[in-house]
Write a protein that holds these residues in place. Structure first.
Motif, PDB file in Angstrom:
ATOM      1  N   LYS A 100      74.122  -3.075 -33.500  1.00  0.00           N
ATOM      2  CA  LYS A 100      74.481  -1.698 -33.160  1.00  0.00           C
ATOM      3  C   LYS A 100      75.035  -1.605 -31.803  1.00  0.00           C
ATOM      4  O   LYS A 100      74.699  -2.562 -30.933  1.00  0.00           O
ATOM      5  CB  LYS A 100      73.072  -0.935 -32.927  1.00  0.00           C
ATOM      6  CG  LYS A 100      72.394  -0.814 -34.374  1.00  0.00           C
ATOM      7  CD  LYS A 100      70.935  -0.302 -34.234  1.00  0.00           C
ATOM      8  CE  LYS A 100      70.450  -0.070 -35.420  1.00  0.00           C
ATOM      9  NZ  LYS A 100      68.981   0.561 -35.371  1.00  0.00           N
ATOM     10  N   PRO A 101      76.254  -1.008 -31.566  1.00  0.00           N
ATOM     11  CA  PRO A 101      77.040  -1.097 -29.977  1.00  0.00           C
ATOM     12  C   PRO A 101      75.822  -0.572 -29.342  1.00  0.00           C
ATOM     13  O   PRO A 101      74.989   0.317 -29.320  1.00  0.00           O
ATOM     14  CB  PRO A 101      78.169  -0.067 -30.555  1.00  0.00           C
ATOM     15  CG  PRO A 101      78.216  -0.027 -32.027  1.00  0.00           C
ATOM     16  CD  PRO A 101      76.771  -0.296 -32.517  1.00  0.00           C
ATOM     17  N   GLY A 102      75.857  -1.384 -28.175  1.00  0.00           N
ATOM     18  CA  GLY A 102      74.844  -1.112 -27.099  1.00  0.00           C
ATOM     19  C   GLY A 102      73.467  -1.213 -26.914  1.00  0.00           C
ATOM     20  O   GLY A 102      72.743  -0.839 -26.393  1.00  0.00           O
ATOM     21  N   SER A 103      73.027  -2.161 -28.149  1.00  0.00           N
ATOM     22  CA  SER A 103      71.901  -2.441 -28.541  1.00  0.00           C
ATOM     23  C   SER A 103      71.039  -2.944 -27.255  1.00  0.00           C
ATOM     24  O   SER A 103      71.652  -3.738 -26.496  1.00  0.00           O
ATOM     25  CB  SER A 103      71.727  -3.501 -29.655  1.00  0.00           C
ATOM     26  OG  SER A 103      70.389  -3.866 -29.820  1.00  0.00           O
ATOM     27  N   SER A 104      69.835  -2.232 -26.905  1.00  0.00           N
ATOM     28  CA  SER A 104      69.181  -2.900 -25.818  1.00  0.00           C
ATOM     29  C   SER A 104      68.526  -4.245 -26.229  1.00  0.00           C
ATOM     30  O   SER A 104      68.219  -4.931 -25.456  1.00  0.00           O
ATOM     31  CB  SER A 104      68.003  -2.072 -25.499  1.00  0.00           C
ATOM     32  OG  SER A 104      66.935  -1.997 -26.698  1.00  0.00           O
ATOM     33  N   GLN A 105      68.609  -4.698 -27.415  1.00  0.00           N
ATOM     34  CA  GLN A 105      67.888  -5.993 -27.766  1.00  0.00           C
ATOM     35  C   GLN A 105      68.831  -7.115 -27.880  1.00  0.00           C
ATOM     36  O   GLN A 105      69.016  -8.167 -27.839  1.00  0.00           O
ATOM     37  CB  GLN A 105      67.546  -6.015 -29.267  1.00  0.00           C
ATOM     38  CG  GLN A 105      66.293  -5.021 -29.695  1.00  0.00           C
ATOM     39  CD  GLN A 105      65.155  -4.902 -28.661  1.00  0.00           C
ATOM     40  OE1 GLN A 105      64.798  -6.122 -28.720  1.00  0.00           O
ATOM     41  NE2 GLN A 105      64.383  -3.893 -28.390  1.00  0.00           N
ATOM     42  N   GLY A 106      70.159  -6.764 -27.241  1.00  0.00           N
ATOM     43  CA  GLY A 106      71.395  -7.580 -27.310  1.00  0.00           C
ATOM     44  C   GLY A 106      72.328  -7.706 -28.490  1.00  0.00           C
ATOM     45  O   GLY A 106      72.378  -6.751 -29.424  1.00  0.00           O
ATOM     46  N   THR A 107      72.868  -8.717 -28.656  1.00  0.00           N
ATOM     47  CA  THR A 107      73.960  -8.810 -29.939  1.00  0.00           C
ATOM     48  C   THR A 107      73.295  -9.949 -30.629  1.00  0.00           C
ATOM     49  O   THR A 107      72.700 -10.836 -30.677  1.00  0.00           O
ATOM     50  CB  THR A 107      75.541  -9.094 -29.280  1.00  0.00           C
ATOM     51  OG1 THR A 107      75.106 -10.492 -28.676  1.00  0.00           O
ATOM     52  CG2 THR A 107      75.638  -8.167 -28.298  1.00  0.00           C
ATOM     53  N   GLN A 108      74.135  -9.870 -32.008  1.00  0.00           N
ATOM     54  CA  GLN A 108      73.678 -10.982 -32.792  1.00  0.00           C
ATOM     55  C   GLN A 108      73.954 -12.352 -32.583  1.00  0.00           C
ATOM     56  O   GLN A 108      73.266 -13.327 -32.448  1.00  0.00           O
ATOM     57  CB  GLN A 108      74.351 -10.718 -34.123  1.00  0.00           C
ATOM     58  CG  GLN A 108      73.841  -9.671 -35.140  1.00  0.00           C
ATOM     59  CD  GLN A 108      74.529  -9.401 -36.445  1.00  0.00           C
ATOM     60  OE1 GLN A 108      76.005  -9.617 -36.436  1.00  0.00           O
ATOM     61  NE2 GLN A 108      74.185  -8.894 -37.423  1.00  0.00           N
ATOM     62  N   PRO A 109      74.902 -12.671 -31.595  1.00  0.00           N
ATOM     63  CA  PRO A 109      75.339 -14.045 -31.090  1.00  0.00           C
ATOM     64  C   PRO A 109      74.306 -14.286 -30.329  1.00  0.00           C
ATOM     65  O   PRO A 109      74.078 -15.465 -30.205  1.00  0.00           O
ATOM     66  CB  PRO A 109      76.660 -13.978 -30.462  1.00  0.00           C
ATOM     67  CG  PRO A 109      77.423 -12.759 -31.214  1.00  0.00           C
ATOM     68  CD  PRO A 109      76.324 -11.873 -31.627  1.00  0.00           C
ATOM     69  N   MET A 110      73.850 -13.338 -29.401  1.00  0.00           N
ATOM     70  CA  MET A 110      72.838 -13.603 -28.533  1.00  0.00           C
ATOM     71  C   MET A 110      71.380 -14.123 -29.193  1.00  0.00           C
ATOM     72  O   MET A 110      70.822 -14.938 -28.710  1.00  0.00           O
ATOM     73  CB  MET A 110      72.402 -12.413 -27.488  1.00  0.00           C
ATOM     74  CG  MET A 110      73.399 -12.335 -26.401  1.00  0.00           C
ATOM     75  SD  MET A 110      73.262 -10.775 -25.626  1.00  0.00           S
ATOM     76  CE  MET A 110      71.614 -11.191 -24.493  1.00  0.00           C
ATOM     77  N   PHE A 111      71.153 -13.349 -30.285  1.00  0.00           N
ATOM     78  CA  PHE A 111      69.885 -13.443 -31.094  1.00  0.00           C
ATOM     79  C   PHE A 111      69.891 -15.014 -31.672  1.00  0.00           C
ATOM     80  O   PHE A 111      68.869 -15.755 -31.767  1.00  0.00           O
ATOM     81  CB  PHE A 111      69.609 -12.367 -32.079  1.00  0.00           C
ATOM     82  CG  PHE A 111      68.619 -12.664 -33.004  1.00  0.00           C
ATOM     83  CD1 PHE A 111      67.346 -12.416 -32.645  1.00  0.00           C
ATOM     84  CD2 PHE A 111      68.982 -13.213 -34.310  1.00  0.00           C
ATOM     85  CE1 PHE A 111      66.077 -12.428 -33.621  1.00  0.00           C
ATOM     86  CE2 PHE A 111      67.902 -13.179 -35.253  1.00  0.00           C
ATOM     87  CZ  PHE A 111      66.799 -13.041 -34.781  1.00  0.00           C
ATOM     88  N   VAL A 112      71.240 -15.288 -32.300  1.00  0.00           N
ATOM     89  CA  VAL A 112      71.025 -16.628 -33.101  1.00  0.00           C
ATOM     90  C   VAL A 112      71.251 -17.979 -31.962  1.00  0.00           C
ATOM     91  O   VAL A 112      70.557 -18.813 -32.236  1.00  0.00           O
ATOM     92  CB  VAL A 112      72.560 -16.561 -33.848  1.00  0.00           C
ATOM     93  CG1 VAL A 112      72.813 -17.864 -34.313  1.00  0.00           C
ATOM     94  CG2 VAL A 112      72.316 -15.559 -35.029  1.00  0.00           C
ATOM     95  N   GLY A 113      71.985 -17.590 -30.904  1.00  0.00           N
ATOM     96  CA  GLY A 113      71.572 -18.459 -29.973  1.00  0.00           C
ATOM     97  C   GLY A 113      70.429 -18.822 -29.277  1.00  0.00           C
ATOM     98  O   GLY A 113      70.054 -20.001 -28.978  1.00  0.00           O
ATOM     99  N   HIS A 114      69.761 -17.708 -29.256  1.00  0.00           N
ATOM    100  CA  HIS A 114      68.045 -18.012 -28.751  1.00  0.00           C
ATOM    101  C   HIS A 114      67.402 -18.732 -29.822  1.00  0.00           C
ATOM    102  O   HIS A 114      66.708 -19.686 -29.606  1.00  0.00           O
ATOM    103  CB  HIS A 114      67.341 -16.801 -28.428  1.00  0.00           C
ATOM    104  CG  HIS A 114      66.319 -16.922 -27.604  1.00  0.00           C
ATOM    105  ND1 HIS A 114      65.479 -15.897 -27.121  1.00  0.00           N
ATOM    106  CD2 HIS A 114      65.806 -17.883 -26.906  1.00  0.00           C
ATOM    107  CE1 HIS A 114      64.367 -16.393 -26.250  1.00  0.00           C
ATOM    108  NE2 HIS A 114      64.670 -17.518 -26.571  1.00  0.00           N
ATOM    109  N   MET A 115      67.614 -18.285 -31.072  1.00  0.00           N
ATOM    110  CA  MET A 115      67.109 -19.269 -32.413  1.00  0.00           C
ATOM    111  C   MET A 115      67.377 -20.893 -32.173  1.00  0.00           C
ATOM    112  O   MET A 115      66.445 -21.742 -32.366  1.00  0.00           O
ATOM    113  CB  MET A 115      67.344 -18.414 -33.790  1.00  0.00           C
ATOM    114  CG  MET A 115      66.674 -17.472 -34.082  1.00  0.00           C
ATOM    115  SD  MET A 115      66.820 -17.125 -35.893  1.00  0.00           S
ATOM    116  CE  MET A 115      68.585 -16.725 -35.744  1.00  0.00           C
TER     117      MET A 115
END
Length: 209
Positions: A100-115
Motif C-alpha cells: 500500500k502506498p504510504g504504508s506506515s508499516q514500510g514497504t515490501q523490500p523493507m519487510f523482506v530485508g528485515h526477515m
C-alpha cells in the motif's frame, strides 16, 4: 524499520478431547517387500514453500521460498526418503500490507530485508535451510531440519503423494519453533508478541532419475 517486521506467527488453539476408551491410532499399511523404490530429482522451478505468520492478535503475513536442490524417494506409494535445500536469500512476501502506498508499516523490500537480517534468518551467514528425512510412518516424515546452523528433529505431516515412474508430486505441512533455531528478535519485548511457530506448506514436483 522496527515496525516493518512485526510479522511472525499465530498461536494455534488446540482442542483436546478426552475419552475413557480412546481408539487406537491408525497405522500405515505395510509397504510390500517387493515394491520398487524410485528416486526423483526436485524440479526447483515447480516446487515451492509457502509460509504464513501472524503477529499475535493482529495481522497475518504470507510469503514463499524456493528449493535450490533436493531429491525424494518413494516406495509402495509412500515417501521413503529424501533431502531438500531451501534458498533463504530468495524468501519473499505475497501479502498486500506492505504494497500500500504510504504504508506506515514500510514497504515490501523493507519487510523482506528485515526477515533476511540477523534479527531473523541471517541469510548472509546462513543462506539456506535444509531438511533430511530420517524415517517415515505413513503420511508423516520425520527428519533433521537445519536453520541458522542449528539442527533439530521435525516432522512433515499430512503428506499426499501422487506420481508414476516418470514424475511425482507431493504436498505436506511442517511447523517449527523458531526459538530452537535462534530466529528471534534481539528486542525481547517485541519478540514476545510474536508466536514461536513458523508454519510451512510444502509443494514438491520431481522427475525420475
Amino acid at each position: 524499520m522496527k515496525q516493518a517486521f512485526l510479522a511472525p506467527l499465530a498461536l494455534a488453539a488446540l482442542a483436546l478431547a478426552s475419552c475413557s476408551n480412546p481408539e487406537p491410532a491408525p497405522t500405515a499399511p505395510p509397504v510390500p517387500s517387493d515394491a520398487k523404490e524410485m528416486t526423483y530429482v526436485i524440479d526447483t522451478t515447480n516446487s515451492n514453500v509457502a509460509w504464513s505468520s501472524t503477529m499475535i492478535g493482529a495481522m497475518t503475513h504470507t510469503g514463499t521460498a524456493k528449493f535450490s536442490a533436493g531429491t525424494v524417494s518413494t516406495k509402495g506409494g509412500q515417501i521413503s526418503g529424501g533431502e531438500f535445500t531451501v534458498d533463504l536469500k530468495g524468501i519473499g512476501t505475497t501479502d498486500s500490507l506492505y504494497a500500500k502506498p504510504g504504508s506506515s508499516q514500510g514497504t515490501q523490500p523493507m519487510f523482506v530485508g528485515h526477515m533476511k537480517s540477523a534479527d531473523f534468518f541471517a541469510v548472509d551467514s546462513f543462506p539456506t535451510a535444509h531438511f533430511k528425512i530420517t524415517s517415515v510412518n505413513g503420511n508423516t516424515a520425520t527428519g533433521d531440519l537445519t536453520v541458522r546452523g542449528k539442527t533439530n528433529t521435525e516432522q512433515v505431516t499430512d503428506i499426499v503423494l501422487s506420481g508414476d515412474s516418470a514424475s511425482m508430486k507431493a504436498t505436506g505441512s511442517l511447523t517449527f519453533d523458531r526459538q530452537k533455531y535462534g530466529v528471534a528478535w534481539k528486542n525481547t519485548m517485541k519478540d514476545m508478541v510474536l508466536s514461536n511457530d513458523i508454519i510451512l506448506k510444502i509443494e514438491l514436483s520431481g522427475k525420475a532419475q
